[in-house]
Design an enzyme around this catalytic site. Sequence first.
Site, mmCIF file in Angstrom:
data_model
loop_
_atom_site.group_PDB
_atom_site.id
_atom_site.type_symbol
_atom_site.label_atom_id
_atom_site.label_comp_id
_atom_site.label_asym_id
_atom_site.label_seq_id
_atom_site.Cartn_x
_atom_site.Cartn_y
_atom_site.Cartn_z
ATOM 1 N N LYS A 1 8.120 -3.801 15.313
ATOM 2 C CA LYS A 1 8.533 -2.521 14.721
ATOM 3 C C LYS A 1 9.428 -1.752 15.705
ATOM 4 O O LYS A 1 10.400 -1.111 15.292
ATOM 5 C CB LYS A 1 7.310 -1.672 14.348
ATOM 6 C CG LYS A 1 6.445 -2.226 13.225
ATOM 7 C CD LYS A 1 7.143 -2.320 11.882
ATOM 8 C CE LYS A 1 7.377 -0.975 11.241
ATOM 9 N NZ LYS A 1 7.940 -1.110 9.861
ATOM 10 N N GLY B 1 -5.396 -6.513 23.683
ATOM 11 C CA GLY B 1 -4.320 -5.507 23.737
ATOM 12 C C GLY B 1 -4.588 -4.291 22.877
ATOM 13 O O GLY B 1 -3.660 -3.575 22.497
ATOM 14 N N THR C 1 6.250 3.312 12.826
ATOM 15 C CA THR C 1 4.841 3.586 13.112
ATOM 16 C C THR C 1 4.650 4.216 14.493
ATOM 17 O O THR C 1 5.479 3.999 15.391
ATOM 18 C CB THR C 1 4.045 2.257 13.038
ATOM 19 O OG1 THR C 1 2.778 2.429 13.667
ATOM 20 C CG2 THR C 1 4.755 1.118 13.762
ATOM 21 N N ASP C 2 3.543 4.929 14.659
ATOM 22 C CA ASP C 2 3.218 5.482 15.988
ATOM 23 C C ASP C 2 2.901 4.374 16.996
ATOM 24 O O ASP C 2 2.932 4.600 18.203
ATOM 25 C CB ASP C 2 2.035 6.460 15.892
ATOM 26 C CG ASP C 2 0.748 5.855 15.343
ATOM 27 O OD1 ASP C 2 0.757 4.680 14.914
ATOM 28 O OD2 ASP C 2 -0.284 6.554 15.336
ATOM 29 N N GLU C 3 2.614 3.161 16.475
ATOM 30 C CA GLU C 3 2.196 2.079 17.381
ATOM 31 C C GLU C 3 3.322 1.643 18.318
ATOM 32 O O GLU C 3 3.084 0.991 19.327
ATOM 33 C CB GLU C 3 1.642 0.895 16.579
ATOM 34 C CG GLU C 3 0.483 1.344 15.716
ATOM 35 C CD GLU C 3 -0.368 0.227 15.136
ATOM 36 O OE1 GLU C 3 -0.374 -0.873 15.697
ATOM 37 O OE2 GLU C 3 -1.034 0.482 14.123
ATOM 38 N N ASP D 1 10.700 -6.498 -3.439
ATOM 39 C CA ASP D 1 9.497 -6.930 -2.709
ATOM 40 C C ASP D 1 9.347 -8.459 -2.783
ATOM 41 O O ASP D 1 9.572 -9.071 -3.837
ATOM 42 C CB ASP D 1 8.265 -6.247 -3.310
ATOM 43 C CG ASP D 1 7.064 -6.308 -2.394
ATOM 44 O OD1 ASP D 1 6.578 -5.247 -1.968
ATOM 45 O OD2 ASP D 1 6.584 -7.429 -2.088
ATOM 46 N N ASN E 1 -13.302 5.010 15.681
ATOM 47 C CA ASN E 1 -13.606 4.033 14.631
ATOM 48 C C ASN E 1 -15.062 4.121 14.194
ATOM 49 O O ASN E 1 -15.375 4.025 13.001
ATOM 50 C CB ASN E 1 -13.291 2.619 15.113
ATOM 51 C CG ASN E 1 -11.806 2.439 15.360
ATOM 52 O OD1 ASN E 1 -10.985 3.153 14.773
ATOM 53 N ND2 ASN E 1 -11.451 1.505 16.224
ATOM 54 N N TYR F 1 2.959 -7.052 16.447
ATOM 55 C CA TYR F 1 3.343 -6.179 15.321
ATOM 56 C C TYR F 1 4.137 -4.982 15.828
ATOM 57 O O TYR F 1 5.265 -4.714 15.362
ATOM 58 C CB TYR F 1 2.096 -5.694 14.567
ATOM 59 C CG TYR F 1 2.357 -4.479 13.687
ATOM 60 C CD1 TYR F 1 3.163 -4.573 12.554
ATOM 61 C CD2 TYR F 1 1.815 -3.223 14.006
ATOM 62 C CE1 TYR F 1 3.428 -3.450 11.757
ATOM 63 C CE2 TYR F 1 2.067 -2.105 13.214
ATOM 64 C CZ TYR F 1 2.877 -2.223 12.098
ATOM 65 O OH TYR F 1 3.141 -1.114 11.318
ATOM 66 N N PHE G 1 0.815 -1.230 0.000
ATOM 67 C CA PHE G 1 0.000 0.000 0.000
ATOM 68 C C PHE G 1 0.849 1.280 0.000
ATOM 69 O O PHE G 1 0.819 2.066 -0.960
ATOM 70 C CB PHE G 1 -0.936 -0.076 1.217
ATOM 71 C CG PHE G 1 -1.561 1.205 1.655
ATOM 72 C CD1 PHE G 1 -2.165 2.071 0.742
ATOM 73 C CD2 PHE G 1 -1.570 1.555 3.009
ATOM 74 C CE1 PHE G 1 -2.758 3.256 1.173
ATOM 75 C CE2 PHE G 1 -2.160 2.729 3.440
ATOM 76 C CZ PHE G 1 -2.741 3.586 2.523
#
Length: 345
Positions: free
Chosen positions: A163, A284, A134-136, A38, A258, A159, A11
Amino acid sequence: MRIMVTGACGFIGANFLYFLFGNNGVLDNAPELVVNFDKLTYAGNLDNVKALSDKFADKKQYVFVHGDIASKEQVEQTLKDYQIDTVINFAAESHVDRSIDDPTPFIQTNVLGTQVLLSACLKFGIKRFVQVSTDEVYGSLGKDGLFTETTPLDPSSPYSASKASADLLVLAFGRTYGLDVRITRCSNNYGPYQFPEKLIPLIFRKALAGEKLPVYGDGLNVRDWIYVEDHCLGVLLTLVKGKAGGVYNFGGSAERSNIEVVKLILKELNQPESLITYVKDRPGHDRRYAMDWALAHKELGYTPRWTFEKGIKATLDWYKKNTAWLESVESGAYLEFMSKWYGER
Ligand code: NAD
Ligand code: TYD
């Protein structure tokens, strides 16, 4: 610049390639060479970059290489063959729910793969390495406040833990070996070519088909939505104007729950809210993400160019015109995961 962009059949990577070769307002000229490296997992799709393969059919300025970032041989061969001087790493396993179901590929690609890339970059004297994070990695916010680059890393899912691990490796390669590394940390993206396992394209696809729309928990988790082109802008600015060892946050300053996003899509498609189905929450599940991108504004001149209203309209218009694309990416592996995951909810 001779750039290897990993994961550019996915994406954000695909959107980044179009941004790189387009009128981006950052570069005066397109790079001398771009190699899209890729593995073509379930989320990677050569059709996403078909316009580029067609445009650069002579392979002088753009090439696709089928490879795995966790393969030392494939990575080293590519860096050598194409005399790469710059690497941007988008390649990753990217879906939180899949990481809960099976963390193994996340460690393999996101952690081991990043280390293999970094080691190869050192060996071949790569001048600049950008890690797309990522912000995660920061975990979850309460009702107030924003993530800054100094917010402690506190990931919740396999995930985000993978990261965060990759981010630490990247920074360590900067400090220990003097590699020029930079990290971008961005909030939730939306836009064309997003795989229909993520909230916005998933809800679009299901709403269009008149299917039940699975909303986790109470639907009040908040994400800071950014149109994918603004993320691409942030990555390119980091590459060109960032500091070695720098970490930069990017967001769209568009916090939405959401349930707000789901209702907006329903309204746009003229479908009834009765399709909304509250299902068992994601374990979580981070409550809220919101980014402070003041540092990127000050050091890189970053300001998002898209409002949420404009971006979501462009996105939904794209999906309406590209329903065939949506159908084409739903491979066996995708359908298998969807039926297992949502079957348990
Ligand atoms: P995606 O899942 O759509 O695409 C990932 C791409 O990486 C695919 O083309 C896949 O084939 C490729 N890939 C996977 N494993 C690989 C491997 N071992 N070797 C080479 N290629 C491999 O992901 P996305 O949403 O485009 O995310 C891209 C990057 O941006 C990821 O690093 C992700 O963590 C980060 N990010 C995503 C978001 C978001 O909202 N989607 C937000 C912030 C950061
Ligand atoms: P997602 O697109 O998976 O991105 P992320 O988990 O990386 O933020 O999910 C965005 C939000 O939407 C998140 O709070 C989880 C929620 N969500 C649902 O409520 N239902 C769904 O079916 C999915 C995929 C996500």
